[in-house]
Write a protein that holds these residues in place. Sequence first.
Motif, PDB file in Angstrom:
ATOM      1  N   TRP A 111       0.886  -1.331  -0.018  1.00  0.00           N
ATOM      2  CA  TRP A 111      -0.116   0.066   0.106  1.00  0.00           C
ATOM      3  C   TRP A 111       0.725   1.306  -0.031  1.00  0.00           C
ATOM      4  O   TRP A 111       0.528   2.072  -0.736  1.00  0.00           O
ATOM      5  N   GLU A 112       1.980   1.179   0.869  1.00  0.00           N
ATOM      6  CA  GLU A 112       2.843   2.605   0.948  1.00  0.00           C
ATOM      7  C   GLU A 112       3.635   2.803  -0.376  1.00  0.00           C
ATOM      8  O   GLU A 112       3.805   3.822  -0.400  1.00  0.00           O
ATOM      9  N   ASP A 113       3.750   1.677  -1.364  1.00  0.00           N
ATOM     10  CA  ASP A 113       4.519   1.990  -2.446  1.00  0.00           C
ATOM     11  C   ASP A 113       3.396   2.476  -3.676  1.00  0.00           C
ATOM     12  O   ASP A 113       3.902   3.025  -4.691  1.00  0.00           O
ATOM     13  N   ILE A 114       2.194   2.374  -3.536  1.00  0.00           N
ATOM     14  CA  ILE A 114       1.222   2.777  -4.500  1.00  0.00           C
ATOM     15  C   ILE A 114       1.010   4.314  -4.325  1.00  0.00           C
ATOM     16  O   ILE A 114       0.903   4.948  -3.213  1.00  0.00           O
ATOM     17  N   PRO A 115       1.014   5.011  -5.565  1.00  0.00           N
ATOM     18  CA  PRO A 115       0.671   6.653  -5.410  1.00  0.00           C
ATOM     19  C   PRO A 115      -0.332   6.638  -5.081  1.00  0.00           C
ATOM     20  O   PRO A 115      -1.505   6.253  -5.079  1.00  0.00           O
ATOM     21  N   PRO A 116      -0.429   8.139  -4.591  1.00  0.00           N
ATOM     22  CA  PRO A 116      -1.898   8.727  -3.779  1.00  0.00           C
ATOM     23  C   PRO A 116      -3.008   8.599  -4.661  1.00  0.00           C
ATOM     24  O   PRO A 116      -4.026   8.343  -4.258  1.00  0.00           O
ATOM     25  N   THR A 117      -2.664   8.996  -5.970  1.00  0.00           N
ATOM     26  CA  THR A 117      -3.980   8.759  -6.933  1.00  0.00           C
ATOM     27  C   THR A 117      -4.574   7.412  -6.934  1.00  0.00           C
ATOM     28  O   THR A 117      -5.639   7.327  -6.925  1.00  0.00           O
ATOM     29  N   PHE A 118      -3.498   6.378  -6.790  1.00  0.00           N
ATOM     30  CA  PHE A 118      -3.960   5.018  -7.252  1.00  0.00           C
ATOM     31  C   PHE A 118      -4.661   4.765  -5.879  1.00  0.00           C
ATOM     32  O   PHE A 118      -5.534   3.895  -5.778  1.00  0.00           O
ATOM     33  N   GLN A 119      -4.020   5.043  -4.849  1.00  0.00           N
ATOM     34  CA  GLN A 119      -4.701   4.601  -3.396  1.00  0.00           C
ATOM     35  C   GLN A 119      -6.154   5.152  -3.431  1.00  0.00           C
ATOM     36  O   GLN A 119      -7.024   4.731  -2.793  1.00  0.00           O
ATOM     37  N   ASP A 120      -6.268   6.449  -3.791  1.00  0.00           N
ATOM     38  CA  ASP A 120      -7.576   7.045  -3.823  1.00  0.00           C
ATOM     39  C   ASP A 120      -8.724   6.347  -4.754  1.00  0.00           C
ATOM     40  O   ASP A 120      -9.859   6.223  -4.555  1.00  0.00           O
ATOM     41  N   ALA A 121      -8.256   5.950  -5.995  1.00  0.00           N
ATOM     42  CA  ALA A 121      -9.089   5.056  -6.868  1.00  0.00           C
ATOM     43  C   ALA A 121      -9.517   3.827  -6.198  1.00  0.00           C
ATOM     44  O   ALA A 121     -10.600   3.357  -6.148  1.00  0.00           O
ATOM     45  N   ILE A 122      -8.542   3.102  -5.413  1.00  0.00           N
ATOM     46  CA  ILE A 122      -8.698   1.737  -4.894  1.00  0.00           C
ATOM     47  C   ILE A 122      -9.549   2.180  -3.712  1.00  0.00           C
ATOM     48  O   ILE A 122     -10.611   1.398  -3.262  1.00  0.00           O
ATOM     49  N   SER A 123      -9.586   3.219  -2.786  1.00  0.00           N
ATOM     50  CA  SER A 123     -10.465   3.420  -1.767  1.00  0.00           C
ATOM     51  C   SER A 123     -11.975   3.730  -2.354  1.00  0.00           C
ATOM     52  O   SER A 123     -12.898   3.399  -1.860  1.00  0.00           O
ATOM     53  N   THR A 124     -11.948   4.508  -3.483  1.00  0.00           N
ATOM     54  CA  THR A 124     -13.101   4.703  -4.019  1.00  0.00           C
ATOM     55  C   THR A 124     -13.639   3.278  -4.554  1.00  0.00           C
ATOM     56  O   THR A 124     -15.138   3.179  -4.266  1.00  0.00           O
ATOM     57  N   CYS A 125     -13.077   2.615  -5.056  1.00  0.00           N
ATOM     58  CA  CYS A 125     -13.760   1.454  -5.495  1.00  0.00           C
ATOM     59  C   CYS A 125     -14.199   0.307  -4.434  1.00  0.00           C
ATOM     60  O   CYS A 125     -15.224  -0.399  -4.314  1.00  0.00           O
ATOM     61  N   ARG A 126     -13.283   0.307  -3.350  1.00  0.00           N
ATOM     62  CA  ARG A 126     -13.755  -0.639  -2.147  1.00  0.00           C
ATOM     63  C   ARG A 126     -14.832   0.071  -1.639  1.00  0.00           C
ATOM     64  O   ARG A 126     -15.688  -0.843  -1.086  1.00  0.00           O
ATOM     65  N   SER A 127     -15.010   1.452  -1.388  1.00  0.00           N
ATOM     66  CA  SER A 127     -16.259   1.982  -0.599  1.00  0.00           C
ATOM     67  C   SER A 127     -17.288   1.776  -1.630  1.00  0.00           C
ATOM     68  O   SER A 127     -18.402   1.522  -0.948  1.00  0.00           O
ATOM     69  N   LEU A 128     -17.208   1.694  -2.710  1.00  0.00           N
ATOM     70  CA  LEU A 128     -18.605   1.221  -3.734  1.00  0.00           C
ATOM     71  C   LEU A 128     -18.890  -0.166  -4.069  1.00  0.00           C
ATOM     72  O   LEU A 128     -19.274  -0.731  -4.781  1.00  0.00           O
ATOM     73  N   ASN A 129     -17.892  -1.152  -3.359  1.00  0.00           N
ATOM     74  CA  ASN A 129     -17.997  -2.659  -3.294  1.00  0.00           C
ATOM     75  C   ASN A 129     -17.333  -3.010  -4.816  1.00  0.00           C
ATOM     76  O   ASN A 129     -17.916  -4.055  -5.085  1.00  0.00           O
ATOM     77  N   PHE A 130     -16.897  -2.365  -5.419  1.00  0.00           N
ATOM     78  CA  PHE A 130     -16.338  -3.053  -6.621  1.00  0.00           C
ATOM     79  C   PHE A 130     -14.871  -3.969  -6.355  1.00  0.00           C
ATOM     80  O   PHE A 130     -13.973  -3.309  -5.732  1.00  0.00           O
ATOM     81  N   ARG A 131     -15.030  -5.107  -7.261  1.00  0.00           N
ATOM     82  CA  ARG A 131     -13.596  -5.812  -6.769  1.00  0.00           C
ATOM     83  C   ARG A 131     -12.597  -5.667  -7.800  1.00  0.00           C
ATOM     84  O   ARG A 131     -11.485  -5.793  -7.494  1.00  0.00           O
ATOM     85  N   PHE A 132     -13.015  -4.973  -8.826  1.00  0.00           N
ATOM     86  CA  PHE A 132     -11.830  -4.870  -9.986  1.00  0.00           C
ATOM     87  C   PHE A 132     -11.503  -3.209 -10.318  1.00  0.00           C
ATOM     88  O   PHE A 132     -12.721  -2.527 -10.147  1.00  0.00           O
ATOM     89  N   LEU A 133     -10.441  -3.099 -10.691  1.00  0.00           N
ATOM     90  CA  LEU A 133      -9.736  -1.750 -10.717  1.00  0.00           C
ATOM     91  C   LEU A 133      -8.808  -2.009 -12.156  1.00  0.00           C
ATOM     92  O   LEU A 133      -7.922  -2.652 -12.142  1.00  0.00           O
ATOM     93  N   TRP A 134      -9.029  -0.967 -13.132  1.00  0.00           N
ATOM     94  CA  TRP A 134      -8.187  -1.049 -14.230  1.00  0.00           C
ATOM     95  C   TRP A 134      -7.408   0.136 -14.228  1.00  0.00           C
ATOM     96  O   TRP A 134      -7.999   1.113 -14.225  1.00  0.00           O
ATOM     97  N   ILE A 135      -6.191   0.087 -14.176  1.00  0.00           N
ATOM     98  CA  ILE A 135      -5.234   1.340 -14.265  1.00  0.00           C
ATOM     99  C   ILE A 135      -4.376   0.894 -15.390  1.00  0.00           C
ATOM    100  O   ILE A 135      -3.706   0.254 -15.250  1.00  0.00           O
ATOM    101  N   ASP A 136      -4.460   1.675 -16.384  1.00  0.00           N
ATOM    102  CA  ASP A 136      -3.763   1.691 -17.716  1.00  0.00           C
ATOM    103  C   ASP A 136      -2.308   1.266 -17.472  1.00  0.00           C
ATOM    104  O   ASP A 136      -1.707   0.477 -17.855  1.00  0.00           O
ATOM    105  N   SER A 137      -1.812   2.041 -16.635  1.00  0.00           N
ATOM    106  CA  SER A 137      -0.016   2.001 -16.411  1.00  0.00           C
ATOM    107  C   SER A 137       0.196   0.976 -15.838  1.00  0.00           C
ATOM    108  O   SER A 137       1.397   0.379 -15.657  1.00  0.00           O
TER     109      SER A 137
END
Length: 136
Positions: free
Chosen positions: A18-44
């Motif tokens: 978690w600490e290695d993941i950039p803040p923007t990605f952490q926010d995207a992961i947190s958003t998905c978790r809060s909405l109960n999405f299991r998968f997240l696509w990050i192009d990079s």
Amino acid sequence: TYKTETHSLGARLKGFAWEDIPPTFQDAISTCRSLNFRFLWIDSLCIIQDDIDGWAEESSRMSGIYSNAALTIAAAAAKDDIEKFLNSRSSECKSFPVITGNFRTEIMTRRVLHGPRETTKPGPPIRRGWVLQERF
């Protein structure tokens, strides 16, 4: 700054600290978790960035990936992956509570910009290639 390349693929397949993941990605992961999405696509992360043939093949599928997405996150408040986008509330944003059974969250919206303001001074996502592709 945080991307999958040929030399990092093995490490990426093992997981992420978690600490290695950039803040923007952490926010995207947190958003998905809060909405109960299991998968997240990050192009990079999902496309090997230094594999030219693989990148050409995967990037040609982007319209299908985004058009079939249940949710697309545009981190409009972040210039790049090292800036957070949650907690960056603009006066143009409005908050709406969403309550379904025991599920409670908040949806943030902002006014879509049209006309000269959008074309002369675009926000960070407008400069990103996939945004242009999705707009067309």
